[in-house]
Design a protein around this motif. Sequence first.
Motif, short mmCIF file in Angstrom:
data_model
loop_
_atom_site.label_atom_id
_atom_site.label_comp_id
_atom_site.label_asym_id
_atom_site.label_seq_id
_atom_site.Cartn_x
_atom_site.Cartn_y
_atom_site.Cartn_z
N VAL A 48 -102.29 73.49 88.84
CA VAL A 48 -102.73 73.42 90.23
C VAL A 48 -102.83 74.81 90.83
CG1 VAL A 48 -102.06 72.61 92.54
CG2 VAL A 48 -101.82 71.09 90.56
N GLU A 49 -101.81 75.64 90.59
CA GLU A 49 -101.76 76.96 91.21
C GLU A 49 -102.64 77.99 90.49
OE1 GLU A 49 -98.81 77.08 87.90
OE2 GLU A 49 -99.40 75.58 89.36
N ALA A 50 -103.13 77.65 89.30
CA ALA A 50 -103.98 78.57 88.52
C ALA A 50 -104.92 77.72 87.67
CB ALA A 50 -103.11 79.47 87.65
N PRO A 51 -106.01 77.22 88.26
CA PRO A 51 -106.88 76.26 87.56
C PRO A 51 -107.58 76.82 86.32
CG PRO A 51 -107.73 76.75 89.76
CD PRO A 51 -106.41 77.44 89.64
N GLU A 52 -107.50 78.12 86.10
CA GLU A 52 -108.05 78.68 84.86
C GLU A 52 -107.08 78.53 83.69
OE1 GLU A 52 -105.59 81.90 86.67
OE2 GLU A 52 -106.95 80.40 87.46
N ARG A 53 -105.83 78.10 84.00
CA ARG A 53 -104.79 77.90 82.98
C ARG A 53 -104.78 76.44 82.54
NH1 ARG A 53 -102.27 80.88 80.04
NH2 ARG A 53 -100.28 79.89 80.33
N PHE A 54 -104.81 76.23 81.23
CA PHE A 54 -104.83 74.89 80.65
C PHE A 54 -103.54 74.62 79.89
CE2 PHE A 54 -109.15 75.80 81.56
CZ PHE A 54 -109.74 74.57 81.82
N PHE A 55 -103.14 73.35 79.92
CA PHE A 55 -101.93 72.87 79.26
C PHE A 55 -102.33 71.58 78.56
CE2 PHE A 55 -98.18 70.25 79.11
CZ PHE A 55 -97.13 71.10 78.87
N VAL A 56 -102.19 71.53 77.25
CA VAL A 56 -102.56 70.34 76.48
C VAL A 56 -101.29 69.83 75.79
CG1 VAL A 56 -104.02 69.40 74.66
CG2 VAL A 56 -104.87 71.26 76.11
N PHE A 57 -100.90 68.59 76.13
CA PHE A 57 -99.71 67.96 75.56
C PHE A 57 -100.16 67.07 74.41
CE2 PHE A 57 -96.54 64.50 75.50
CZ PHE A 57 -95.41 65.26 75.20
N GLU A 58 -99.53 67.25 73.23
CA GLU A 58 -99.94 66.54 72.03
C GLU A 58 -98.76 65.90 71.32
OE1 GLU A 58 -102.63 68.93 69.50
OE2 GLU A 58 -102.53 70.45 71.07
N VAL A 59 -98.97 64.70 70.79
CA VAL A 59 -97.97 64.02 69.98
C VAL A 59 -98.69 63.42 68.77
CG1 VAL A 59 -96.22 62.20 69.86
CG2 VAL A 59 -96.60 63.43 72.03
N TYR A 60 -98.11 63.63 67.60
CA TYR A 60 -98.64 63.09 66.35
C TYR A 60 -97.57 62.24 65.68
CZ TYR A 60 -102.25 66.38 67.37
OH TYR A 60 -103.26 67.05 68.02
N ARG A 61 -98.01 61.22 64.98
CA ARG A 61 -97.12 60.25 64.35
C ARG A 61 -96.06 60.92 63.47
NH1 ARG A 61 -100.81 57.47 61.32
NH2 ARG A 61 -100.49 59.06 59.73
N ASP A 62 -96.49 61.92 62.69
CA ASP A 62 -95.59 62.62 61.78
C ASP A 62 -96.24 63.92 61.34
OD1 ASP A 62 -97.54 61.82 59.89
OD2 ASP A 62 -96.33 60.12 59.23
N ARG A 63 -95.55 64.66 60.51
CA ARG A 63 -96.06 65.97 60.07
C ARG A 63 -97.37 65.82 59.30
NH1 ARG A 63 -95.40 71.35 61.40
NH2 ARG A 63 -96.82 72.34 59.96
N ALA A 64 -97.48 64.79 58.48
CA ALA A 64 -98.72 64.59 57.71
C ALA A 64 -99.90 64.38 58.66
CB ALA A 64 -98.57 63.41 56.76
N ALA A 65 -99.71 63.61 59.72
CA ALA A 65 -100.79 63.39 60.69
C ALA A 65 -101.15 64.69 61.39
CB ALA A 65 -100.37 62.34 61.71
#
Length: 102
Positions: A48-65
């Motif tokens: 919000v305070e810096a719209p040029e900054r991106f944050f991507v939250f990721e979750v994968y089933r396991d290490r192989a995925a």
Amino acid sequence: MTSDRVVLYAEFTAVPGSADAVEALVLGYAQVVRSEPGNVVFDVYRRVEAPERFFVFEVYRDRAAFDDHLGGEAGRAFNATLTPMIVEPQSALSFLTPSAGS
């Protein structure tokens, strides 16, 4: 979440004037990643305070995925397009582990 899941976030900064193009690129890539069999979450945010900054939250089933995700052609193409559009040499990745009792 189980302990074998791979949980991380990626952060990067769009070069001046390219934040909307970066957002469109990342949102398109999100659709690809969400269709990967081992992906659980791929959420894209702008600060919000810096719209040029991106944050991507990721979750994968396991290490192989996660390894399959990293090795995919779509990821290589995405990163090749993204890299000249961001300030950093690449996305900064932070891996997370659940706290006891989570």
